[in-house]
Design a protein around this motif. Structure first.
Motif, PDB file in Angstrom:
ATOM      1  N   UNK A 177      11.657  43.341   4.780  1.00 25.59           N
ATOM      2  CA  UNK A 177      12.430  43.792   5.943  1.00 25.59           C
ATOM      3  C   UNK A 177      13.801  44.270   5.487  1.00 25.59           C
ATOM      4  N   UNK A 178      14.405  43.514   4.594  1.00 24.47           N
ATOM      5  CA  UNK A 178      15.736  43.897   4.099  1.00 24.47           C
ATOM      6  C   UNK A 178      15.681  45.259   3.415  1.00 24.47           C
ATOM      7  N   UNK A 179      14.603  45.517   2.696  1.00 28.51           N
ATOM      8  CA  UNK A 179      14.449  46.813   2.032  1.00 28.51           C
ATOM      9  C   UNK A 179      14.534  47.975   3.013  1.00 28.51           C
ATOM     10  N   UNK A 180      14.108  47.700   4.217  1.00 30.43           N
ATOM     11  CA  UNK A 180      14.040  48.794   5.193  1.00 30.43           C
ATOM     12  C   UNK A 180      15.362  48.998   5.944  1.00 30.43           C
ATOM     13  N   UNK A 181      16.329  48.135   5.690  1.00 33.86           N
ATOM     14  CA  UNK A 181      17.615  48.311   6.380  1.00 33.86           C
ATOM     15  C   UNK A 181      18.362  49.459   5.710  1.00 33.86           C
ATOM     16  N   UNK A 182      18.568  50.491   6.461  1.00 34.52           N
ATOM     17  CA  UNK A 182      19.211  51.679   5.896  1.00 34.52           C
ATOM     18  C   UNK A 182      20.694  51.682   6.225  1.00 34.52           C
ATOM     19  N   UNK A 183      21.457  52.036   5.238  1.00 34.69           N
ATOM     20  CA  UNK A 183      22.886  52.174   5.442  1.00 34.69           C
ATOM     21  C   UNK A 183      23.173  53.588   5.935  1.00 34.69           C
ATOM     22  N   UNK A 184      23.985  53.690   6.952  1.00 34.71           N
ATOM     23  CA  UNK A 184      24.300  54.986   7.537  1.00 34.71           C
ATOM     24  C   UNK A 184      24.881  55.921   6.465  1.00 34.71           C
ATOM     25  N   UNK A 189      28.600  57.094   6.373  1.00 34.37           N
ATOM     26  CA  UNK A 189      29.695  56.236   5.912  1.00 34.37           C
ATOM     27  C   UNK A 189      30.217  56.670   4.545  1.00 34.37           C
ATOM     28  N   UNK A 190      29.337  57.190   3.757  1.00 40.27           N
ATOM     29  CA  UNK A 190      29.724  57.562   2.391  1.00 40.27           C
ATOM     30  C   UNK A 190      30.861  58.581   2.409  1.00 40.27           C
TER      31      UNK A 190
END
Lengths: 693, 152
Positions: free
Chosen positions: A10-17, A20-21
């Motif tokens: 599940x954590x693998x699927x958390x995408x960072x916006x 933001x970069x």
């Protein structure tokens, strides 16, 4: 099958916006260092309805002018307002009822909006006391070990008015009793029901009261269940009361107040009173609800009559902290000798003349103290009736330059600190954040730690934000009873806060529980030795590692492993004498980790003889027997190769065996066996070495 | 800057999320971590040291946030951007996120990031013994929440 890998997936699927970069890099390039972040979430409506507040004898009541519909409307408005400001509004976290009510209470009290989050500092409940005419519902309790705010609704069942309610029940209070029968004296007092105008909320009056603890014994002590009774006495004869009792476990009380003790010079501690006050009077508890002070019983011996102490306090947003301060003077049995109240002039007088007394002080805030928003500084001065002033100021140059905040130590579910729960855990960690940004010269941190006479080994590290170690100190291996460890670390001024981390390892104690004290002081080391800033923590430690149960040990001494008849007499041969030692342990509970290390000594006429456990092994006066079976009925036979002395007369040869519990830290076991502490099980087997023919 | 960001942002963000359980705060923390990183102009002897530094700063910032009173007690898990492929997955994830922050952080670092105990101790600023104890307690809580069939 449930696997921890499912968490990873599940954590693998958390995408960072990805947006933001660009934002971060753009900000970095502009060298814009954002310090606070754009915090989102938890919309708290700040506009609250005006409330009527009356305080009388320490108990007030609060009647909300807003109806429930209005309250809901207000919360919704707050959310919409936040939504309009923040594009990515998070769901609002609903506050429990007591938290919202407490905010309103403080808002009404101070006249400024209170947004302190009381969530977790109280409990909701629904206990009803009723008769034919009235229904009173205890809806929530919040507070700390020393002051409880309770909320109750009053519902007139026959359309009566507040004035009628007031006439029937002119006083109100809340008794607090422990299930073991201990009665919190201060909570017994009732207060006059104030004569105030009021509003109804769909026919219900919301009220608030306070119950102060003047016993010096915290409400949450031992985590017991308390019985709360909202006590309303009538004017009729016999008194008319609404009965009923709420039994509530006190685990909602946060241990904050017990952990944030700060040493502050006692007003009685000045020179002129030193001879009259043998004990240090230094126990202050600071919670968001106020400052509470208790002291050990002392024989006042004061003959000059009234002594007045002046308290001051600096905290943004708290302007009238002492509006309701009270001090109670009690004898050592908790009986109130006298009670003093102070008003806005923040003075109180104590008549402590020739009796043994405990002082309990309440300094209630008009706004909750938020440790996130600043430091609390308390100062006091005492002067006697002839005007002699003994000012003891906890503030000073050192404190203004160095601020200390203590992290909460690890606690178990029941709030107690366990210093050993697993076989490999026998230490506790306390950390303190020290802001030295205003320090202009070298600071010295003095550290002491003790456990009521049984010393503690500790290591202390000071690190900066990047975890670079700035200073360390270790108490070393030498541990002796009746010794307090005291060490210092010197530290140059720092631009950023540093963290002092103390790792404490109590030396073995067989006590069921004990009090662990840690202290440190920061001062600048100058000759003037500017007023010290101190922090002390005092926690109750439940010692899970102590021994329990019964133990049986068997021990035999043989001259031949194949012939296990107890050895009574033997003759010394050439070279080493081989004795065979048979050990057997039964009856202890290995499931609790109660295993042992077994050390052996050989003595000839009380003289320690070097020996080894193998034919060519290194000879020592004490050896550890490895790989001993635990909790096993089968005996283990161990050869002992001892260089016994031939003598002209018979001599006694004795093999001594020390069973040292494995909960004792490994590097202490040997000395523990050597010193033969009482918790080390000891056995001996003896035989006679016949004289040389 | 881009290289550093690309290399670490997922780990930093996911660790921050493990602490604060919502996207907005995790993003704030992530931004602050990189801003600190770029402002510090530090040079590291090795990637592993740089990684540890990033993780350490993430933990520090997350702890600062958690120390605030709105976080001191239970904050619900934001599930808007979480994808669960099975009920068990959801159950396990929620159980981890229901752990106290100090426990879920060591669980995250140990099982997700794969750090050994010694490195976790460096990152979270605790002793190895304390980390081992936290792992032990976290596993115990997970087994209690999910049943003995939970495989760790």
């Amino acid at each position: 099958m449930k696997k921890i890998q499912q968490y990873c997936k599940v954590t693998d699927r958390i995408e960072h916006d990805p947006a933001c970069k660009e934002e971060v890099i753009a900000m970095a390039k502009r060298n814009e260092i954002r310090t606070g972040g754009k915090r989102r979430g938890f919309a708290v409506g700040t506009a609250v309805a005006a409330a009527l507040l009356a305080v009388n004898g320490g108990v007030g009541y609060l009647l909300y002018t807003g109806s429930r519909a209005q309250e809901n409307s207000m919360v919704a408005t707050g959310e919409i307002s936040e939504m309009s400001n923040l594009a990515e509004q998070q769901p609002c976290v609903a506050q429990p009822g007591y938290a919202a009510m407490m905010q309103r209470y403080y808002t009404a009290k101070s006249g400024t909006p209170c947004d302190f989050d009381f969530t977790g500092w109280g409990t909701e409940c629904n206990y009803v006391y009723a008769d034919e005419d009235w229904r009173v519902t205890l809806t929530g309790i919040t507070g700390c070990d020393w002051i409880l705010y309770y909320f109750y609704d009053v519902e007139p069942l026959s359309g009566q008015t507040w004035e009628e309610f007031q006439q029937v029940f002119p006083t109100v209070g809340m008794r607090v009793v422990r299930v073991d029968g201990f009665h919190y004296e201060g909570t017994n007092e009732t207060s006059t029901m104030p004569d105030q105008a009021h509003e109804t909320d769909h026919g219900v009056w919301h009220c608030c009261g306070k119950a102060g603890n003047t016993t010096g014994r915290p409400f949450s002590e031992d985590g017991v269940t308390l019985e709360f009774t909202v006590h309303m006495s009538g004017s009729a004869d016999p008194a008319q009361e609404l009965g009923g009792m709420a039994s509530i476990k006190t685990d909602f009380l946060r241990p904050f107040g017990q952990l944030a003790h700060t040493d502050i010079p006692c007003p009685y501690g000045g020179d002129e009173y030193a001879s009259a006050v043998p004990q240090a009077l230094d126990l202050w508890s600071i919670t968001p609800f106020g400052v509470f002070y208790t002291c050990e019983p002392f024989a006042s011996g004061l003959t000059q009559g009234s002594h007045v102490t002046h308290f001051g306090l600096d905290q943004p947003g708290i302007s009238h902290a002492f509006e309701e301060a009270q001090v109670a003077l009690e004898d050592k049995n908790g009986k109130t000798l006298d009670t003093y109240a102070i008003s806005e002039d923040s003075y109180y007088g104590v008549l402590a003349e020739g009796d043994t007394a405990v002082a309990v002080t309440f300094l209630m805030f008009d706004h909750p103290w938020d440790p996130e928003k600043g430091e609390l500084a308390i100062y006091s001065e005492a002067f006697d009736s002839d005007g002699t002033v003994s000012r003891e100021d906890s503030r000073g140059d050192a404190e203004e330059k160095v601020q200390i905040r203590m992290d909460e130590p690890e606690k178990d579910d029941d709030g107690e600190i366990y210093w050993t729960e697993t076989e490999d855990s026998s230490e506790m960690t306390f950390s303190y954040e020290i802001d030295m940004s205003k320090a202009d010269r070298k600071q010295i941190i003095d550290i002491t730690a003790d456990e009521g006479g049984v010393p503690i080994r500790f290591t202390a590290e000071v690190k900066n934000f990047s975890a670079e170690i700035l200073g360390t100190v270790e108490s070393g291996q030498e541990v002796k009873t009746e010794q307090v460890n005291s060490y210092s670390i010197g530290l140059e001024p720092q631009d950023t806060p540093v963290k002092l981390v103390l790792h404490l390892q109590p030396y073995w104690s067989n006590a069921e529980s004990f009090t662990l004290n840690t202290n440190f002081t920061v001062h600048d080391g100058s000759e003037a030795d500017a007023p010290a800033q101190k922090m002390r923590s005092s926690v109750r430690v439940h010692n899970k590692a102590r021994l329990s149960g019964t133990y049986t040990f068997g021990l035999g001494l043989y001259d031949d492993p194949e012939c296990k008849e107890t050895l009574e007499q033997f003759t010394c041969g050439e070279g080493d004498t081989v004795l065979y030692l048979s050990t057997q342990t039964t009856g202890h509970d290995t499931a609790k980790g109660e295993t042992y290390s077994i050390y052996v000594k050989v003595k000839q006429d009380d003289e320690e003889i070097p020996f080894s456990l193998t034919p060519d092994g290194e000879k020592k006066t004490m050896q550890l027997i490895e790989d001993l079976p635990q909790g096993d009925l089968s005996a283990t036979v161990t050869p002992v190769y001892a260089a016994l002395n031939a003598k002209d007369s018979d001599s006694k040869v004795r093999v001594e065996v020390y069973y040292v519990p494995d909960v004792i830290p490994a590097d202490h076991k040997r000395e523990t066996a050597e010193e033969g502490f009482e918790y080390v099980h000891f056995q001996k087997a003896e035989a006679t070495l016949l004289k040389e023919n | 800057m881009e290289r550093i960001y690309d290399k670490y942002h997922e780990s930093v963000y996911r660790l921050a999320f493990a602490y604060c359980k919502n996207r907005a705060d995790a993003e704030d923390i992530t931004s602050d971590v990189f801003l600190k990183r770029f402002a510090s102009n530090k040079t590291f002897d090795s990637d592993s040291y740089e990684t540890a530094w990033m993780m350490r700063v993430t933990v520090n910032l997350a702890k600062d946030l958690l120390r605030s009173f709105r976080y001191r007690f239970s904050v619900p898990l934001e599930t808007a951007n979480l994808i669960f492929e099975s009920p068990e997955e959801s159950e396990v994830y929620r159980a981890v996120m229901d752990l106290p922050a100090k426990y879920r952080s060591v669980i995250h670092l140990y099982y997700y990031e794969g750090y050994p105990v010694a490195e976790i101790a460096q990152i979270v600023g605790r002793s190895e013994t304390a980390v081992q104890t936290q792992l032990y307690r976290a596993r115990k809580l997970l087994k209690k929440a999910l049943g003995e069939e939970m495989e760790l």
